[in-house]
Design a protein around this motif. Structure first.
Motif, PDB file in Angstrom:
ATOM      1  N   ASN A   1      46.181  27.782  46.426  1.00  0.00           N
ATOM      2  CA  ASN A   1      45.412  29.004  46.264  1.00  0.00           C
ATOM      3  C   ASN A   1      44.715  29.281  47.572  1.00  0.00           C
ATOM      4  O   ASN A   1      43.715  28.672  47.883  1.00  0.00           O
ATOM      5  CB  ASN A   1      44.405  28.845  45.139  1.00  0.00           C
ATOM      6  CG  ASN A   1      43.639  30.126  44.862  1.00  0.00           C
ATOM      7  OD1 ASN A   1      43.444  30.949  45.747  1.00  0.00           O
ATOM      8  ND2 ASN A   1      43.209  30.295  43.644  1.00  0.00           N
TER       9      ASN A   1
ATOM     10  N   ASN B   1      42.985  35.338  44.918  1.00  0.00           N
ATOM     11  CA  ASN B   1      43.380  35.930  43.657  1.00  0.00           C
ATOM     12  C   ASN B   1      44.804  35.610  43.237  1.00  0.00           C
ATOM     13  O   ASN B   1      45.216  35.956  42.157  1.00  0.00           O
ATOM     14  CB  ASN B   1      43.240  37.450  43.741  1.00  0.00           C
ATOM     15  CG  ASN B   1      41.824  37.832  44.030  1.00  0.00           C
ATOM     16  OD1 ASN B   1      40.910  37.271  43.464  1.00  0.00           O
ATOM     17  ND2 ASN B   1      41.641  38.769  44.936  1.00  0.00           N
TER      18      ASN B   1
ATOM     19  N   ASN C   1      37.825  37.587  37.757  1.00  0.00           N
ATOM     20  CA  ASN C   1      39.195  37.938  38.115  1.00  0.00           C
ATOM     21  C   ASN C   1      40.047  37.597  36.889  1.00  0.00           C
ATOM     22  O   ASN C   1      39.864  36.548  36.282  1.00  0.00           O
ATOM     23  CB  ASN C   1      39.689  37.123  39.305  1.00  0.00           C
ATOM     24  CG  ASN C   1      38.852  37.337  40.535  1.00  0.00           C
ATOM     25  OD1 ASN C   1      38.407  38.443  40.831  1.00  0.00           O
ATOM     26  ND2 ASN C   1      38.602  36.261  41.275  1.00  0.00           N
TER      27      ASN C   1
ATOM     28  N   TYR D   1      44.038  37.496  35.016  1.00  0.00           N
ATOM     29  CA  TYR D   1      45.446  37.285  35.360  1.00  0.00           C
ATOM     30  C   TYR D   1      46.302  37.294  34.098  1.00  0.00           C
ATOM     31  O   TYR D   1      45.873  36.854  33.033  1.00  0.00           O
ATOM     32  CB  TYR D   1      45.629  35.914  36.039  1.00  0.00           C
ATOM     33  CG  TYR D   1      44.743  35.696  37.239  1.00  0.00           C
ATOM     34  CD1 TYR D   1      43.443  35.254  37.082  1.00  0.00           C
ATOM     35  CD2 TYR D   1      45.218  35.936  38.534  1.00  0.00           C
ATOM     36  CE1 TYR D   1      42.617  35.053  38.183  1.00  0.00           C
ATOM     37  CE2 TYR D   1      44.402  35.738  39.629  1.00  0.00           C
ATOM     38  CZ  TYR D   1      43.106  35.303  39.444  1.00  0.00           C
ATOM     39  OH  TYR D   1      42.296  35.115  40.537  1.00  0.00           O
TER      40      TYR D   1
ATOM     41  N   GLN E   1      53.238  34.303  37.513  1.00  0.00           N
ATOM     42  CA  GLN E   1      52.119  35.244  37.524  1.00  0.00           C
ATOM     43  C   GLN E   1      52.668  36.668  37.523  1.00  0.00           C
ATOM     44  O   GLN E   1      53.533  37.009  38.325  1.00  0.00           O
ATOM     45  CB  GLN E   1      51.237  35.014  38.744  1.00  0.00           C
ATOM     46  CG  GLN E   1      49.904  35.731  38.679  1.00  0.00           C
ATOM     47  CD  GLN E   1      49.019  35.421  39.869  1.00  0.00           C
ATOM     48  OE1 GLN E   1      49.397  35.649  41.012  1.00  0.00           O
ATOM     49  NE2 GLN E   1      47.842  34.894  39.613  1.00  0.00           N
TER      50      GLN E   1
ATOM     51  N   TYR F   1      47.286  40.636  38.361  1.00  0.00           N
ATOM     52  CA  TYR F   1      45.910  40.193  38.445  1.00  0.00           C
ATOM     53  C   TYR F   1      45.008  41.392  38.688  1.00  0.00           C
ATOM     54  O   TYR F   1      45.445  42.442  39.179  1.00  0.00           O
ATOM     55  CB  TYR F   1      45.703  39.106  39.505  1.00  0.00           C
ATOM     56  CG  TYR F   1      45.834  39.554  40.938  1.00  0.00           C
ATOM     57  CD1 TYR F   1      47.041  39.412  41.615  1.00  0.00           C
ATOM     58  CD2 TYR F   1      44.744  40.088  41.637  1.00  0.00           C
ATOM     59  CE1 TYR F   1      47.168  39.795  42.932  1.00  0.00           C
ATOM     60  CE2 TYR F   1      44.867  40.480  42.963  1.00  0.00           C
ATOM     61  CZ  TYR F   1      46.082  40.323  43.604  1.00  0.00           C
ATOM     62  OH  TYR F   1      46.217  40.708  44.917  1.00  0.00           O
TER      63      TYR F   1
ATOM     64  N   ALA G   1      44.437  34.444  32.050  1.00  0.00           N
ATOM     65  CA  ALA G   1      43.582  33.461  32.723  1.00  0.00           C
ATOM     66  C   ALA G   1      42.478  34.194  33.471  1.00  0.00           C
ATOM     67  O   ALA G   1      42.599  35.385  33.771  1.00  0.00           O
ATOM     68  CB  ALA G   1      44.400  32.600  33.684  1.00  0.00           C
ATOM     69  N   TRP G   2      41.431  33.456  33.778  1.00  0.00           N
ATOM     70  CA  TRP G   2      40.353  34.038  34.566  1.00  0.00           C
ATOM     71  C   TRP G   2      39.853  33.028  35.594  1.00  0.00           C
ATOM     72  O   TRP G   2      39.992  31.826  35.450  1.00  0.00           O
ATOM     73  CB  TRP G   2      39.211  34.507  33.664  1.00  0.00           C
ATOM     74  CG  TRP G   2      38.369  33.397  33.086  1.00  0.00           C
ATOM     75  CD1 TRP G   2      38.599  32.733  31.913  1.00  0.00           C
ATOM     76  CD2 TRP G   2      37.190  32.837  33.643  1.00  0.00           C
ATOM     77  NE1 TRP G   2      37.627  31.770  31.712  1.00  0.00           N
ATOM     78  CE2 TRP G   2      36.743  31.816  32.751  1.00  0.00           C
ATOM     79  CE3 TRP G   2      36.434  33.083  34.795  1.00  0.00           C
ATOM     80  CZ2 TRP G   2      35.594  31.063  32.995  1.00  0.00           C
ATOM     81  CZ3 TRP G   2      35.294  32.334  35.038  1.00  0.00           C
ATOM     82  CH2 TRP G   2      34.887  31.331  34.147  1.00  0.00           C
ATOM     83  N   ASN G   3      39.291  33.554  36.644  1.00  0.00           N
ATOM     84  CA  ASN G   3      38.474  32.751  37.520  1.00  0.00           C
ATOM     85  C   ASN G   3      37.440  33.666  38.149  1.00  0.00           C
ATOM     86  O   ASN G   3      37.378  34.855  37.839  1.00  0.00           O
ATOM     87  CB  ASN G   3      39.277  31.973  38.573  1.00  0.00           C
ATOM     88  CG  ASN G   3      39.907  32.856  39.636  1.00  0.00           C
ATOM     89  OD1 ASN G   3      39.809  34.089  39.616  1.00  0.00           O
ATOM     90  ND2 ASN G   3      40.576  32.231  40.567  1.00  0.00           N
TER      91      ASN G   3
ATOM     92  N   GLN H   1      41.633  28.331  37.868  1.00  0.00           N
ATOM     93  CA  GLN H   1      41.811  29.343  36.835  1.00  0.00           C
ATOM     94  C   GLN H   1      41.740  28.688  35.470  1.00  0.00           C
ATOM     95  O   GLN H   1      42.200  27.565  35.272  1.00  0.00           O
ATOM     96  CB  GLN H   1      43.151  30.059  37.004  1.00  0.00           C
ATOM     97  CG  GLN H   1      43.200  30.905  38.268  1.00  0.00           C
ATOM     98  CD  GLN H   1      44.421  31.784  38.351  1.00  0.00           C
ATOM     99  OE1 GLN H   1      45.151  31.968  37.386  1.00  0.00           O
ATOM    100  NE2 GLN H   1      44.644  32.345  39.524  1.00  0.00           N
ATOM    101  N   TYR H   2      41.167  29.426  34.528  1.00  0.00           N
ATOM    102  CA  TYR H   2      41.020  28.937  33.161  1.00  0.00           C
ATOM    103  C   TYR H   2      41.906  29.792  32.266  1.00  0.00           C
ATOM    104  O   TYR H   2      41.808  31.021  32.277  1.00  0.00           O
ATOM    105  CB  TYR H   2      39.563  29.034  32.721  1.00  0.00           C
ATOM    106  CG  TYR H   2      38.632  28.205  33.568  1.00  0.00           C
ATOM    107  CD1 TYR H   2      38.042  28.757  34.706  1.00  0.00           C
ATOM    108  CD2 TYR H   2      38.362  26.881  33.260  1.00  0.00           C
ATOM    109  CE1 TYR H   2      37.196  28.004  35.509  1.00  0.00           C
ATOM    110  CE2 TYR H   2      37.513  26.121  34.055  1.00  0.00           C
ATOM    111  CZ  TYR H   2      36.942  26.690  35.177  1.00  0.00           C
ATOM    112  OH  TYR H   2      36.110  25.942  35.965  1.00  0.00           O
TER     113      TYR H   2
END
Lengths: 112, 111
Positions: free
Chosen positions: A94, A98, B32, B34, B46, B49, B92-94, B100-101
């Motif tokens: 990463n 994003n 953020n 995703y 992915q 986003y 997912a989010w971060n 990312q979760y």
């Protein structure tokens, strides 16, 4: 953009033996974060390990990995595999904030 | 604590029918967000986003679109499903980059 190469396909091993999953990455960013995510069947992927520090070993749940920027590697290791380690493992750099670039994933099957 | 909720849990749809999958994040402002897709037996890919309301970036389209109508909501949709859309969809989010979760996912079967 970023790219990542992982040990491909299925890795089958016997309980108690060591595990090593390779991960090499490419990024133009000089300080990327590297992640290993684990995806168990019927669950969501979750973070296993992460690092952005060169040459520092990071450990969690018996797994460890060391980010080597000189070789762009972040190999995942465990000294003794357990049946519960059977899962899909993803390496992911990463660097863009994003965009998390997942590798193709390595499926690990641990047998008794 | 932050929670991420996806709906529906599972969906069986006909080829050519429309689709809307939702994702909501609670307990975190301006995350953020995703969308990921995993074909059966495949790897995570992915799709989209979003870093703010009304702004969505496409990574891989697969004849799908995404929207972020609210700060805590991310929608994945298409007007016409294909057989190849079957799989597992994860939101997912971060926040500010980094880990990312992932949400619990939606399993989609297109027949």
């Amino acid at each position: 953009g970023d790219s990542v190469t992982q040990t491909e396909g299925l890795v089958t091993l016997t309980e108690g033996l060591p595990v090593m999953l390779n991960c090499t990455y490419q990024t133009i960013y000089s300080n990327p974060f590297l992640f290993w995510y684990v995806h168990y069947l019927n669950e969501s992927p979750r973070l296993l390990l992460k690092s952005s520090t060169d040459n520092k070993r990071t450990e969690h749940q018996g797994f460890h990995a060391t980010l080597h920027k000189s070789s762009s590697s972040f190999h995942l290791q465990k000294s003794s595999a357990q049946l519960s380690d059977s899962a899909l493992y993803y390496c992911a750099p990463n660097s863009a904030g994003n965009k998390l670039t997942f590798g193709i994933g390595t499926r690990v099957l641990v047998r008794p | 604590a932050q929670t991420i909720h996806q709906w529906p849990v599972a969906e069986i749809k006909a080829v050519g029918s429309p689709l809307s999958l939702g994702c909501t994040i609670k307990g975190k402002s301006s995350p953020n967000l995703y969308w990921y897709w995993q074909a059966t037996g495949g790897t995570l890919q992915q799709l989209f986003y979003s870093i703010t309301v009304g702004q969505v970036e496409s990574v891989v389209q697969l004849n799908l679109s995404a929207s972020r109508p609210k700060d805590d909501q991310f929608i994945l949709s298409t007007e016409k499903l294909l057989l190849s859309h079957s799989g597992f969809y994860l939101c997912a989010w971060n926040w500010g980059g980094g880990e990312q979760y992932f949400g619990p996912g939606t399993r989609l079967t297109v027949l």
